[in-house]
Design an enzyme around this catalytic site. Structure first.
Site, PDB file in Angstrom:
ATOM      1  N   ARG A  90      -6.366  21.697  31.510  1.00  0.00           N
ATOM      2  CA  ARG A  90      -7.130  22.471  32.484  1.00  0.00           C
ATOM      3  C   ARG A  90      -8.240  23.276  31.813  1.00  0.00           C
ATOM      4  NH1 ARG A  90      -2.907  22.734  36.637  1.00  0.00           N
ATOM      5  NH2 ARG A  90      -3.514  23.883  38.475  1.00  0.00           N
ATOM      6  N   ARG A 129       0.453  23.271  52.646  1.00  0.00           N
ATOM      7  CA  ARG A 129       1.326  22.488  51.761  1.00  0.00           C
ATOM      8  C   ARG A 129       2.773  22.996  51.798  1.00  0.00           C
ATOM      9  NH1 ARG A 129      -0.341  21.509  45.554  1.00  0.00           N
ATOM     10  NH2 ARG A 129      -0.334  23.783  45.394  1.00  0.00           N
ATOM     11  N   ARG A 173      -7.583  30.665  42.636  1.00  0.00           N
ATOM     12  CA  ARG A 173      -7.315  29.441  41.866  1.00  0.00           C
ATOM     13  C   ARG A 173      -8.510  28.500  41.894  1.00  0.00           C
ATOM     14  NH1 ARG A 173      -2.264  27.639  44.828  1.00  0.00           N
ATOM     15  NH2 ARG A 173      -2.396  25.765  43.571  1.00  0.00           N
TER      16      ARG A 173
HETATM   17  P1  ADP Z   1      -1.912  22.914  41.821  1.00  0.00           P
HETATM   18  O1  ADP Z   1      -0.811  22.233  42.582  1.00  0.00           O
HETATM   19  O2  ADP Z   1      -2.721  23.804  42.628  1.00  0.00           O
HETATM   20  O3  ADP Z   1      -2.762  21.942  41.054  1.00  0.00           O
HETATM   21  P2  ADP Z   1      -0.150  23.624  39.662  1.00  0.00           P
HETATM   22  O4  ADP Z   1       1.199  23.463  40.233  1.00  0.00           O
HETATM   23  O5  ADP Z   1      -0.667  22.511  38.809  1.00  0.00           O
HETATM   24  O6  ADP Z   1      -1.188  23.922  40.818  1.00  0.00           O
HETATM   25  O7  ADP Z   1      -0.222  24.962  38.820  1.00  0.00           O
HETATM   26  C1  ADP Z   1       0.309  26.179  39.289  1.00  0.00           C
HETATM   27  C2  ADP Z   1      -0.007  27.286  38.292  1.00  0.00           C
HETATM   28  O8  ADP Z   1       0.634  26.989  37.026  1.00  0.00           O
HETATM   29  C3  ADP Z   1      -1.477  27.456  37.944  1.00  0.00           C
HETATM   30  O9  ADP Z   1      -2.159  28.287  38.877  1.00  0.00           O
HETATM   31  C4  ADP Z   1      -1.379  28.117  36.555  1.00  0.00           C
HETATM   32  O10 ADP Z   1      -1.026  29.488  36.636  1.00  0.00           O
HETATM   33  C5  ADP Z   1      -0.190  27.373  35.943  1.00  0.00           C
HETATM   34  N1  ADP Z   1      -0.635  26.159  35.211  1.00  0.00           N
HETATM   35  C6  ADP Z   1      -0.325  24.872  35.510  1.00  0.00           C
HETATM   36  N2  ADP Z   1      -0.896  24.028  34.632  1.00  0.00           N
HETATM   37  C7  ADP Z   1      -1.584  24.787  33.756  1.00  0.00           C
HETATM   38  C8  ADP Z   1      -2.397  24.515  32.610  1.00  0.00           C
HETATM   39  N3  ADP Z   1      -2.633  23.248  32.202  1.00  0.00           N
HETATM   40  N4  ADP Z   1      -2.945  25.567  31.943  1.00  0.00           N
HETATM   41  C9  ADP Z   1      -2.715  26.827  32.331  1.00  0.00           C
HETATM   42  N5  ADP Z   1      -1.987  27.158  33.392  1.00  0.00           N
HETATM   43  C10 ADP Z   1      -1.415  26.153  34.117  1.00  0.00           C
HETATM   44  P1  ADP Z   2      -2.704  18.973  43.854  1.00  0.00           P
HETATM   45  O1  ADP Z   2      -1.503  18.455  43.087  1.00  0.00           O
HETATM   46  O2  ADP Z   2      -3.987  18.333  43.396  1.00  0.00           O
HETATM   47  O3  ADP Z   2      -2.785  20.457  43.887  1.00  0.00           O
HETATM   48  P2  ADP Z   2      -1.251  18.008  46.199  1.00  0.00           P
HETATM   49  O4  ADP Z   2      -0.955  16.585  45.880  1.00  0.00           O
HETATM   50  O5  ADP Z   2      -0.143  18.973  46.090  1.00  0.00           O
HETATM   51  O6  ADP Z   2      -2.546  18.499  45.362  1.00  0.00           O
HETATM   52  O7  ADP Z   2      -1.867  18.037  47.683  1.00  0.00           O
HETATM   53  C1  ADP Z   2      -2.218  19.270  48.314  1.00  0.00           C
HETATM   54  C2  ADP Z   2      -1.880  19.199  49.801  1.00  0.00           C
HETATM   55  O8  ADP Z   2      -2.746  18.266  50.450  1.00  0.00           O
HETATM   56  C3  ADP Z   2      -0.459  18.724  50.107  1.00  0.00           C
HETATM   57  O9  ADP Z   2      -0.002  19.420  51.239  1.00  0.00           O
HETATM   58  C4  ADP Z   2      -0.619  17.232  50.403  1.00  0.00           C
HETATM   59  O10 ADP Z   2       0.386  16.752  51.307  1.00  0.00           O
HETATM   60  C5  ADP Z   2      -2.005  17.190  51.033  1.00  0.00           C
HETATM   61  N1  ADP Z   2      -2.756  15.949  50.710  1.00  0.00           N
HETATM   62  C6  ADP Z   2      -2.758  15.266  49.539  1.00  0.00           C
HETATM   63  N2  ADP Z   2      -3.605  14.206  49.598  1.00  0.00           N
HETATM   64  C7  ADP Z   2      -4.168  14.232  50.849  1.00  0.00           C
HETATM   65  C8  ADP Z   2      -5.125  13.405  51.522  1.00  0.00           C
HETATM   66  N3  ADP Z   2      -5.685  12.346  50.919  1.00  0.00           N
HETATM   67  N4  ADP Z   2      -5.460  13.733  52.780  1.00  0.00           N
HETATM   68  C9  ADP Z   2      -4.908  14.826  53.387  1.00  0.00           C
HETATM   69  N5  ADP Z   2      -4.002  15.646  52.807  1.00  0.00           N
HETATM   70  C10 ADP Z   2      -3.623  15.354  51.550  1.00  0.00           C
END
Ligand code: ADP
Ligand code: ADP
Length: 218
Positions: A90, A129, A173
């Site tokens: 990231r 979500r 975020r």
């Molecule tokens: P999202 O579903 O929005 O992509 P994540 O589940 O990947 O979010 O991450 C949730 C939180 O965990 C981030 O907001 C950050 O605080 C931490 N985190 C996850 N991956 C990383 C990374 N590669 N570097 C730093 N912080 C991270």
């Molecule tokens: P990320 O891991 O990049 O943070 P997620 O896979 O958790 O994203 O997806 C974020 C939200 O959007 C979830 O509630 C998921 O069900 C929804 N979502 C994911 N892909 C799509 C899509 N192509 N169209 C609409 N909603 C989606």
């Protein structure tokens, strides 16, 4: 040679959703840094305690902690043939560290699908979500609802809304993503690894584009 794929994109782009679908097809374990941090939080490990404040505020956990956590994870036997990385790297610092550690495993980042979604769509996706307690499976109350409200289709566990999916934290975020993670688009473009995917399409169309793009690369 092992295969390493990095899923890139803003929070809410659909990285976790796609990773869960294609991990089996590709025969690679899905490694989600966010899921590992949340597991550590749940078990109150020292890593979890150190990461908590950053996660609650929607900031990034410091690079040194994150990099050593991923190094440990990628060293395990189930990653011998590679991994599908979701949420790591990231920062440019993390991307450089990843390149170094993969050299040690006789591999490299083979492809970086960048799931592109307009900023205004992200808030609605994240605030709607629902995440599964047991394994982090994700649903959306409108776009990808579970068969039974509040219950995971895959493992029957409870679905919950993440604290950091509240609108205020989501906005932070997204800001953090643009400042610290978006530079990776250019980083991997220069390396010839970037594959741009239109993430605004329905989930199954995104999967089809993702697999087609990867088929040319790995
Ligand atoms: P999202 O579903 O929005 O992509 P994540 O589940 O990947 O979010 O991450 C949730 C939180 O965990 C981030 O907001 C950050 O605080 C931490 N985190 C996850 N991956 C990383 C990374 N590669 N570097 C730093 N912080 C991270
Ligand atoms: P990320 O891991 O990049 O943070 P997620 O896979 O958790 O994203 O997806 C974020 C939200 O959007 C979830 O509630 C998921 O069900 C929804 N979502 C994911 N892909 C799509 C899509 N192509 N169209 C609409 N909603 C989606």
């Amino acid at each position: 040679m092992p295969t390493y794929i990095v899923l890139l994109g803003p929070p809410g782009a659909g990285k976790g959703t796609q990773a869960q679908i294609v991990s089996k097809t590709l025969g690679l374990p899905h490694i989600s840094s966010g899921d590992i941090f949340r597991e550590n939080l749940k078990n109150q490990t020292s890593l979890g305690v150190q990461a908590k404040g950053y996660m609650d505020r929607g900031e990034l956990v410091p690079d040194d902690l994150t990099i050593s956590m991923i190094r440990d994870r990628l060293s395990r036997p189930d990653c011998a043939s590679g991994a599908l990385l979701d949420g790591f790297p990231r920062t440019v610092e993390q991307a450089k560290a990843l390149a170094g550690m993969l050299e040690g495993f006789h591999g490299a980042v083979n492809a970086v699908p960048y799931i592109k979604v307009a900023e205004q769509v992200l808030i609605e996706r994240l605030t709607g979500r629902w995440t599964c307690r047991a394994q982090g499976h994700v649903f959306h109350e409108m776009h990808n609802p579970p068969k039974l409200a509040g219950v995971c289709d895959h493992d029957g566990s409870e679905l919950y809304q993440r604290e950091d999916d509240k609108a205020e934290t989501v906005i932070n975020r997204i800001t953090v993503y643009f400042a610290q993670t978006a530079p990776l688009i250019e980083f991997y473009q220069r390396g010839g690894q970037l594959l741009e995917i239109d993430g605004t399409q329905p989930i199954d169309r995104v999967t089809a584009d993702l697999l087609a793009a990867l088929a040319k690369k790995v």
